[in-house]
Motif scaffolding. Structure first.
Motif, PDB file in Angstrom:
ATOM      1  N   SER A   1      10.173 -28.466 -24.708  1.00 54.01           N
ATOM      2  CA  SER A   1      10.182 -27.261 -23.893  1.00 54.01           C
ATOM      3  C   SER A   1      11.360 -27.360 -22.942  1.00 54.01           C
TER       4      SER A   1
ATOM      5  N   ALA B   1       7.580 -22.664 -19.193  1.00 52.21           N
ATOM      6  CA  ALA B   1       7.616 -22.889 -20.643  1.00 52.21           C
ATOM      7  C   ALA B   1       6.414 -23.713 -21.099  1.00 52.21           C
TER       8      ALA B   1
ATOM      9  N   SER C   1       3.285 -21.692 -21.022  1.00 48.84           N
ATOM     10  CA  SER C   1       3.291 -20.558 -21.964  1.00 48.84           C
ATOM     11  C   SER C   1       3.118 -20.998 -23.410  1.00 48.84           C
TER      12      SER C   1
ATOM     13  N   ASN D   1       7.177 -25.705 -26.653  1.00 47.98           N
ATOM     14  CA  ASN D   1       8.180 -25.434 -27.686  1.00 47.98           C
ATOM     15  C   ASN D   1       8.946 -24.137 -27.396  1.00 47.98           C
ATOM     16  N   LEU D   2       9.218 -23.910 -26.091  1.00 43.78           N
ATOM     17  CA  LEU D   2       9.888 -22.686 -25.669  1.00 43.78           C
ATOM     18  C   LEU D   2      11.075 -23.029 -24.774  1.00 43.78           C
TER      19      LEU D   2
ATOM     20  N   VAL E   1      12.865 -21.232 -21.389  1.00 42.15           N
ATOM     21  CA  VAL E   1      12.642 -20.196 -20.379  1.00 42.15           C
ATOM     22  C   VAL E   1      13.775 -20.219 -19.377  1.00 42.15           C
TER      23      VAL E   1
END
Length: 396
Positions: free
Chosen positions: A357, A384, A387, A390-391, A393
């Protein structure tokens, strides 16, 4: 008892010796020529007077050498002071040449470095006709530099009439030098290189030049080794041992320097692994270390001009991008995820793909200092994580 004749002879000899000593003590004009002219007279042709004359010649030569060495040891002291105050190798090499050129002819000059067992000699600093020439390598083999390294002995070529085993100089030159000194540089019984001064004139160097050249060269080698050691220590202090990336200390230094230099556009990416705790719990910390190394290798794969990666702490990593273009950011992130996808960790039949992330902050929009920029990226990373992981932001 002595006869009157013997006493007169003794008085004459003492008078002659007194004249010789007066000429010697006055030290006016060409001393040795004056004494030689005096002792050429018939009345001075006695064994005792000639013996004293020879001794005076020796003493005079020694005094001359002492004066010469004393004058040049002042230069050596000055050079030692320079060596103690700088770790800049380029400065040291230039100063060494300047010092040598003050005390002896230097139509050509070089300092060559050598590591025992290697097949090449590195000519680190070369001066030809007063101009600094590019550094270069040559094979360890049949040349004067190699012979000095091999034998550990000084080579002193005194004139053009001497037979030359090898080509004296390297590079494009108008003519060969005639007088040449090649002096080995030995530290802790290891030959570290060769220092050489060369002149177009015959008989340009004396024995004392060999000693001076060796002292200056040894000081240079010691200073270069100190500088290299300092660089190694500094590199170690700035490097994470596990991953080979720069560490948190280097991160703070680099980001602070970029901000202080007035870099207009910066992007800070804070990366955190998503599953390290589970990997450690299930497979052990050795596999957890492989997980971190895999993530670090991914960061190395996207690093390059304008992009630098760091292991900040634990499973937290930083990437500094000298740009705030969103396309650059997205392209970097896509390349990183692709690398991690193509380089999973296998434990038997189990495949583990590193997941991350990321929180992103840009300078100066999200912070004007290292701490404020890092705080903005950290808040974005937290978002991230919350949420779904694996994002990536971007900070508000």
């Amino acid at each position: 008892m002595k006869t009157e004749k013997q006493n007169n002879e003794d008085q004459q000899i003492l008078g002659m010796i007194s004249k010789l000593l007066n000429v010697f003590i006055s030290n006016e004009g060409n001393l040795l020529e004056d004494i030689k002219e005096l002792t050429a007279k018939p009345q001075y042709q006695t064994p005792m007077v000639q013996t004293i004359f020879n001794q005076l010649q020796t003493i005079h030569k020694q005094i001359e050498n002492m004066h010469w060495m004393n004058k040049n040891y002042k230069i050596l002291h000055e050079f030692a002071q320079i060596c103690s105050k700088t770790l800049d190798v380029t400065v040291l090499l230039k100063k060494a040449y300047e010092m040598v050129s003050q005390v002896m002819p230097t139509d050509s000059f070089y300092i060559a470095l050598y590591n025992e067992g290697e097949t090449n000699i590195q000519f680190t600093f070369v001066v030809d006709g007063g101009e600094i020439a590019p550094s270069f390598q040559t094979e360890y083999g049949e040349n004067f530099t190699s012979k000095v390294i091999r034998t550990r002995e000084i080579i002193h070529l005194k004139g053009s009439n001497q037979s030359l085993e090898f080509e004296t100089r390297y590079g494009e030159v108008e003519k060969d030098t005639n007088s040449c000194l090649f002096v080995p540089l030995i530290i802790d019984d290891h030959v570290k290189g060769v220092i050489s001064a060369q002149s177009y004139a015959d008989f340009a160097y004396r024995k004392e030049h060999e000693e001076l050249l060796q002292i200056i060269g040894t000081q240079v080698i010691n200073s270069i080794e100190t500088a290299n050691l300092y660089e190694k220590i500094y590199t170690i202090s700035q490097t994470d041992e596990l991953t080979g990336l720069k560490n948190h200390r280097a991160f703070h230094n680099d980001l602070s320097n970029l901000i202080n230099e007035g870099t207009r556009e910066l992007t800070l990416v804070m990366l955190d692994s998503d599953n390290l705790k589970q990997v450690n719990d299930q497979y052990g910390h050795d596999i957890g270390d492989l997980y971190l190394k895999s993530l670090a290798n991914g960061i190395k794969s996207i690093s390059g001009e304008g992009i630098e990666g760091y292991r900040y702490a634990g499973d937290e990593f930083m990437v500094i991008i000298q740009s705030n273009d969103r396309d650059d950011l997205e392209g970097m992130f896509d390349r990183l995820k692709e690398y991690l996808s193509l380089h999973p960790i296998y434990i038997g039949q189990v495949k583990i793909t590193v997941s991350i992330s990321s929180g992103v902050a840009t300078y100066p929009l999200h912070g004007l200092t290292v701490d404020s920029l890092k705080k903005s990226a950290d808040q974005a990373l937290y978002t991230a994580k919350q949420s779904g992981k694996n994002l990536i932001v971007l900070a508000n």
